[in-house]
Design a protein around this motif. Structure first.
Motif, PDB file in Angstrom:
ATOM      1  N   VAL A  36       0.840  -1.202   0.000  1.00  0.00           N
ATOM      2  CA  VAL A  36       0.000   0.000   0.000  1.00  0.00           C
ATOM      3  C   VAL A  36       0.874   1.250   0.000  1.00  0.00           C
ATOM      4  CG1 VAL A  36      -1.731   1.307   1.297  1.00  0.00           C
ATOM      5  CG2 VAL A  36      -1.897  -1.186   1.162  1.00  0.00           C
ATOM      6  N   ASP A  37       0.473   2.219  -0.822  1.00  0.00           N
ATOM      7  CA  ASP A  37       1.104   3.542  -0.842  1.00  0.00           C
ATOM      8  C   ASP A  37       0.583   4.302   0.381  1.00  0.00           C
ATOM      9  OD1 ASP A  37       1.741   6.214  -1.219  1.00  0.00           O
ATOM     10  OD2 ASP A  37       1.312   6.176  -3.385  1.00  0.00           O
ATOM     11  N   LEU A  38       1.432   4.483   1.394  1.00  0.00           N
ATOM     12  CA  LEU A  38       0.963   5.091   2.647  1.00  0.00           C
ATOM     13  C   LEU A  38       0.444   6.507   2.433  1.00  0.00           C
ATOM     14  CD1 LEU A  38       3.609   3.840   5.251  1.00  0.00           C
ATOM     15  CD2 LEU A  38       1.397   2.843   4.641  1.00  0.00           C
ATOM     16  N   ASN A  39       0.940   7.171   1.406  1.00  0.00           N
ATOM     17  CA  ASN A  39       0.451   8.533   1.174  1.00  0.00           C
ATOM     18  C   ASN A  39      -0.803   8.584   0.303  1.00  0.00           C
ATOM     19  OD1 ASN A  39       0.621  11.182   1.920  1.00  0.00           O
ATOM     20  ND2 ASN A  39       1.804  11.798   0.126  1.00  0.00           N
ATOM     21  N   ARG A  40      -1.499   7.450   0.237  1.00  0.00           N
ATOM     22  CA  ARG A  40      -2.856   7.409  -0.318  1.00  0.00           C
ATOM     23  C   ARG A  40      -3.805   6.786   0.696  1.00  0.00           C
ATOM     24  NH1 ARG A  40      -0.155  10.048  -2.930  1.00  0.00           N
ATOM     25  NH2 ARG A  40       0.121  10.183  -5.179  1.00  0.00           N
ATOM     26  N   ASN A  41      -3.332   6.562   1.921  1.00  0.00           N
ATOM     27  CA  ASN A  41      -4.087   5.813   2.920  1.00  0.00           C
ATOM     28  C   ASN A  41      -4.596   6.676   4.075  1.00  0.00           C
ATOM     29  OD1 ASN A  41      -3.627   3.479   5.481  1.00  0.00           O
ATOM     30  ND2 ASN A  41      -4.966   3.025   3.754  1.00  0.00           N
ATOM     31  N   PHE A  42      -4.296   7.976   4.067  1.00  0.00           N
ATOM     32  CA  PHE A  42      -4.750   8.843   5.165  1.00  0.00           C
ATOM     33  C   PHE A  42      -6.261   9.105   5.056  1.00  0.00           C
ATOM     34  CE2 PHE A  42      -1.140  10.340   7.703  1.00  0.00           C
ATOM     35  CZ  PHE A  42      -0.103   9.748   7.003  1.00  0.00           C
ATOM     36  N   PRO A  43      -6.894   9.311   6.217  1.00  0.00           N
ATOM     37  CA  PRO A  43      -8.353   9.427   6.224  1.00  0.00           C
ATOM     38  C   PRO A  43      -8.863  10.810   5.823  1.00  0.00           C
ATOM     39  CG  PRO A  43      -7.512   9.454   8.477  1.00  0.00           C
ATOM     40  CD  PRO A  43      -6.329   9.255   7.590  1.00  0.00           C
ATOM     41  N   SER A  44      -8.432  11.274   4.641  1.00  0.00           N
ATOM     42  CA  SER A  44      -8.995  12.491   4.065  1.00  0.00           C
ATOM     43  C   SER A  44      -9.202  12.269   2.576  1.00  0.00           C
ATOM     44  CB  SER A  44      -8.051  13.679   4.268  1.00  0.00           C
ATOM     45  OG  SER A  44      -8.449  14.435   5.390  1.00  0.00           O
ATOM     46  N   PHE A  45     -10.436  12.400   2.162  1.00  0.00           N
ATOM     47  CA  PHE A  45     -10.804  12.173   0.759  1.00  0.00           C
ATOM     48  C   PHE A  45     -10.418  10.773   0.294  1.00  0.00           C
ATOM     49  CE2 PHE A  45      -9.692  16.713   1.220  1.00  0.00           C
ATOM     50  CZ  PHE A  45     -10.954  17.261   1.047  1.00  0.00           C
ATOM     51  N   LEU A  92      -2.999   3.856 -13.091  1.00  0.00           N
ATOM     52  CA  LEU A  92      -1.795   3.258 -12.493  1.00  0.00           C
ATOM     53  C   LEU A  92      -2.126   2.658 -11.140  1.00  0.00           C
ATOM     54  CD1 LEU A  92       0.481   6.331 -13.273  1.00  0.00           C
ATOM     55  CD2 LEU A  92       0.640   4.134 -14.429  1.00  0.00           C
ATOM     56  N   GLY A  93      -3.271   1.982 -11.055  1.00  0.00           N
ATOM     57  CA  GLY A  93      -3.809   1.483  -9.796  1.00  0.00           C
ATOM     58  C   GLY A  93      -2.809   0.954  -8.787  1.00  0.00           C
ATOM     59  N   PRO A  94      -2.041  -0.090  -9.139  1.00  0.00           N
ATOM     60  CA  PRO A  94      -1.161  -0.709  -8.136  1.00  0.00           C
ATOM     61  C   PRO A  94      -0.103   0.242  -7.586  1.00  0.00           C
ATOM     62  CG  PRO A  94      -1.400  -2.115 -10.072  1.00  0.00           C
ATOM     63  CD  PRO A  94      -2.028  -0.807 -10.418  1.00  0.00           C
ATOM     64  N   VAL A  95       0.362   1.198  -8.406  1.00  0.00           N
ATOM     65  CA  VAL A  95       1.391   2.129  -7.940  1.00  0.00           C
ATOM     66  C   VAL A  95       0.847   2.968  -6.784  1.00  0.00           C
ATOM     67  CG1 VAL A  95       2.890   4.053  -8.580  1.00  0.00           C
ATOM     68  CG2 VAL A  95       2.390   2.244 -10.255  1.00  0.00           C
ATOM     69  N   ARG A 126      -4.324   2.226  -2.471  1.00  0.00           N
ATOM     70  CA  ARG A 126      -4.764   3.059  -1.340  1.00  0.00           C
ATOM     71  C   ARG A 126      -5.036   2.254  -0.076  1.00  0.00           C
ATOM     72  NH1 ARG A 126     -10.955   4.194  -3.561  1.00  0.00           N
ATOM     73  NH2 ARG A 126     -11.404   2.012  -3.919  1.00  0.00           N
ATOM     74  N   GLY A 127      -5.039   0.914  -0.169  1.00  0.00           N
ATOM     75  CA  GLY A 127      -5.366   0.090   0.995  1.00  0.00           C
ATOM     76  C   GLY A 127      -6.851  -0.226   1.055  1.00  0.00           C
ATOM     77  N   LYS A 128      -7.219  -1.104   1.995  1.00  0.00           N
ATOM     78  CA  LYS A 128      -8.598  -1.607   2.052  1.00  0.00           C
ATOM     79  C   LYS A 128      -9.575  -0.598   2.622  1.00  0.00           C
ATOM     80  CE  LYS A 128      -8.127  -6.584   1.969  1.00  0.00           C
ATOM     81  NZ  LYS A 128      -6.703  -6.679   1.606  1.00  0.00           N
ATOM     82  N   ALA A 180      -9.650   3.640   4.759  1.00  0.00           N
ATOM     83  CA  ALA A 180      -8.877   4.776   5.255  1.00  0.00           C
ATOM     84  C   ALA A 180      -8.119   4.365   6.515  1.00  0.00           C
ATOM     85  CB  ALA A 180      -9.815   5.939   5.552  1.00  0.00           C
ATOM     86  N   ALA A 181      -6.838   4.683   6.557  1.00  0.00           N
ATOM     87  CA  ALA A 181      -5.978   4.342   7.716  1.00  0.00           C
ATOM     88  C   ALA A 181      -5.975   2.855   8.017  1.00  0.00           C
ATOM     89  CB  ALA A 181      -6.373   5.149   8.948  1.00  0.00           C
ATOM     90  N   SER A 182      -6.097   2.027   6.974  1.00  0.00           N
ATOM     91  CA  SER A 182      -6.064   0.568   7.170  1.00  0.00           C
ATOM     92  C   SER A 182      -4.660   0.068   7.467  1.00  0.00           C
ATOM     93  CB  SER A 182      -6.580  -0.142   5.911  1.00  0.00           C
ATOM     94  OG  SER A 182      -5.772   0.188   4.785  1.00  0.00           O
ATOM     95  N   GLU A 183      -3.639   0.850   7.114  1.00  0.00           N
ATOM     96  CA  GLU A 183      -2.258   0.381   7.262  1.00  0.00           C
ATOM     97  C   GLU A 183      -1.732   0.716   8.657  1.00  0.00           C
ATOM     98  OE1 GLU A 183      -1.209  -1.652   4.778  1.00  0.00           O
ATOM     99  OE2 GLU A 183      -3.323  -1.241   4.481  1.00  0.00           O
ATOM    100  N   PRO A 184      -0.992  -0.222   9.258  1.00  0.00           N
ATOM    101  CA  PRO A 184      -0.560  -0.008  10.652  1.00  0.00           C
ATOM    102  C   PRO A 184       0.256   1.269  10.832  1.00  0.00           C
ATOM    103  CG  PRO A 184       0.325  -2.081   9.740  1.00  0.00           C
ATOM    104  CD  PRO A 184      -0.633  -1.556   8.745  1.00  0.00           C
ATOM    105  N   GLU A 185       1.052   1.642   9.831  1.00  0.00           N
ATOM    106  CA  GLU A 185       1.891   2.841   9.979  1.00  0.00           C
ATOM    107  C   GLU A 185       1.018   4.096   9.992  1.00  0.00           C
ATOM    108  OE1 GLU A 185       2.183   0.639   7.467  1.00  0.00           O
ATOM    109  OE2 GLU A 185       3.972  -0.536   7.979  1.00  0.00           O
TER     110      GLU A 185
END
Ligand code: ZN
Length: 329
Positions: free
Chosen positions: A148-157, A168-171, A174-176, A178-183
């Motif tokens: 997951v691209d962590l800079n597409r995983n924050f809980p805004s928009f 370019l989906g995989p690049v 965004r994760g499953k 918002a904020a799904s990633e532990p970091e």
């Protein structure tokens, strides 16, 4: 928030698990620059800690590495600046810049403000880049250990439509959720309740200072202030050839980005939030004969050959903003 003495012991413990051989000579042989691996970086962090920076355990990565934050300034201060680096793991010049900033802040803490620095926000990714470099693998790494691209995983928009993801989906995974990633979850949980009014995220490359929004073309309400601060950083980062200032969503036409850290800092906290694309990469300025070889090294796309002067210049350029000064008179 974790206890600084305990967290400092965890920092030492974490360092003890890492490969201690300096990576500089390995990079030097390939002309990639004098960068430091994670063992050296965690060792270097002992200096700001000795000067009074408080170590905080932010959380753990997907693979269980510890995510550390470092806090300077009076604990009772009610204004907080956050500095984040290394969300994208191959962008090591951003990490070096955060280290330089933290050293300067520990040497001369702001009298009336706390600054919270997270120099390696994606430790699994950083470790993967380091392992690749040590093994001679020429790989581009943008994600955490879960792809997951962590800079597409924050809980805004998060989850808003985006042409970039369509193409370019995989690049830009965004994760499953918002904020799904532990970091990202650890960062959000740690930072959500802090009175953050300024935020700086360090990336590379492209020589630009970007401001919200990333996800939408609409202009932010505090555009004038954002442009003023961004302009100061853009000019001071490279006086001979100032960085470009742009709204993130308009930087590459058609490519909006959802779930970005600067949008979260701006929208959730109301903070002035800036993203610096540090340097112009490591291919600029190379002799023609060397370009093809260097271009085959993804690390060289993102990181200048001489990190120290670049990190020093950008850190100095960002310091007034981070310390809570600068901007409109
Ligand atoms: Zn980046």
């Amino acid at each position: 928030m974790s206890d600084p003495a305990l967290a400092a012991a965890e920092l030492t413990d974490e360092r003890g698990r890492l490969e201690p051989t300096p990576i500089g000579p390995i990079l030097g042989r390939r002309d990639l620059g004098g960068y430091r691996g994670m063992h050296e970086l965690l060792g270097a962090l002992a200096e700001p800690v000795a000067r009074g920076a408080r170590v905080r355990l932010v959380g753990r990565s997907a693979r269980g590495l510890r995510l550390f934050g470092f806090e300077v300034g009076p604990p009772e201060a009610t204004d907080v600046t956050v500095v984040v680096a290394g969300l994208h793991p191959i962008e090591w010049i951003g990490v070096e810049t955060a280290m330089t900033l933290l050293e300067a802040l520990a040497e001369r803490p702001p009298p009336d403000r706390r600054v919270f620095v997270v120099p390696i926000a994606n430790p699994d990714g950083f470790a993967e880049v380091e392992a690749n470099l040590r093994a001679g693998r020429r790989r581009f790494v943008r994600h955490n250990a879960r792809g997951v691209d962590l800079n597409r995983n924050f809980p805004s928009f998060w989850g808003w439509p985006s042409l970039a993801r369509l193409l370019l989906g995989p690049v830009f995974a965004r994760g499953k959720a918002a904020a799904s990633e532990p970091e990202v979850r650890a960062l959000v949980d740690t930072l959500v309740a802090l009175p953050i009014d300024r935020a700086l995220s360090l990336h590379s490359f492209g020589g630009a200072v970007l401001h919200p929004y990333g996800a939408r073309l609409a202009r932010p309400g505090r555009l004038a202030e954002l442009e003023e601060h961004a302009g100061e950083i853009a000019r001071a980062s490279d006086p001979r050839r100032p960085y470009r200032v742009a709204q993130s969503s308009r930087w590459v036409p058609g490519f909006t980005a959802t779930g970005m850290e600067i949008d979260w800092f701006y929208d959730h906290h109301g903070a002035l939030a800036l993203l610096v694309e540090c340097s112009r990469g490591g291919l600029a300025g190379r002799p023609w004969g060397d370009l093809a070889r260097a271009a085959s090294e993804p690390f060289a796309w993102f990181n200048p050959r001489e990190p120290a002067p670049v990190a020093t210049a950008i850190a100095a350029a960002c310091l007034p903003f981070v310390r809570g000064v600068g901007g409109p008179e």
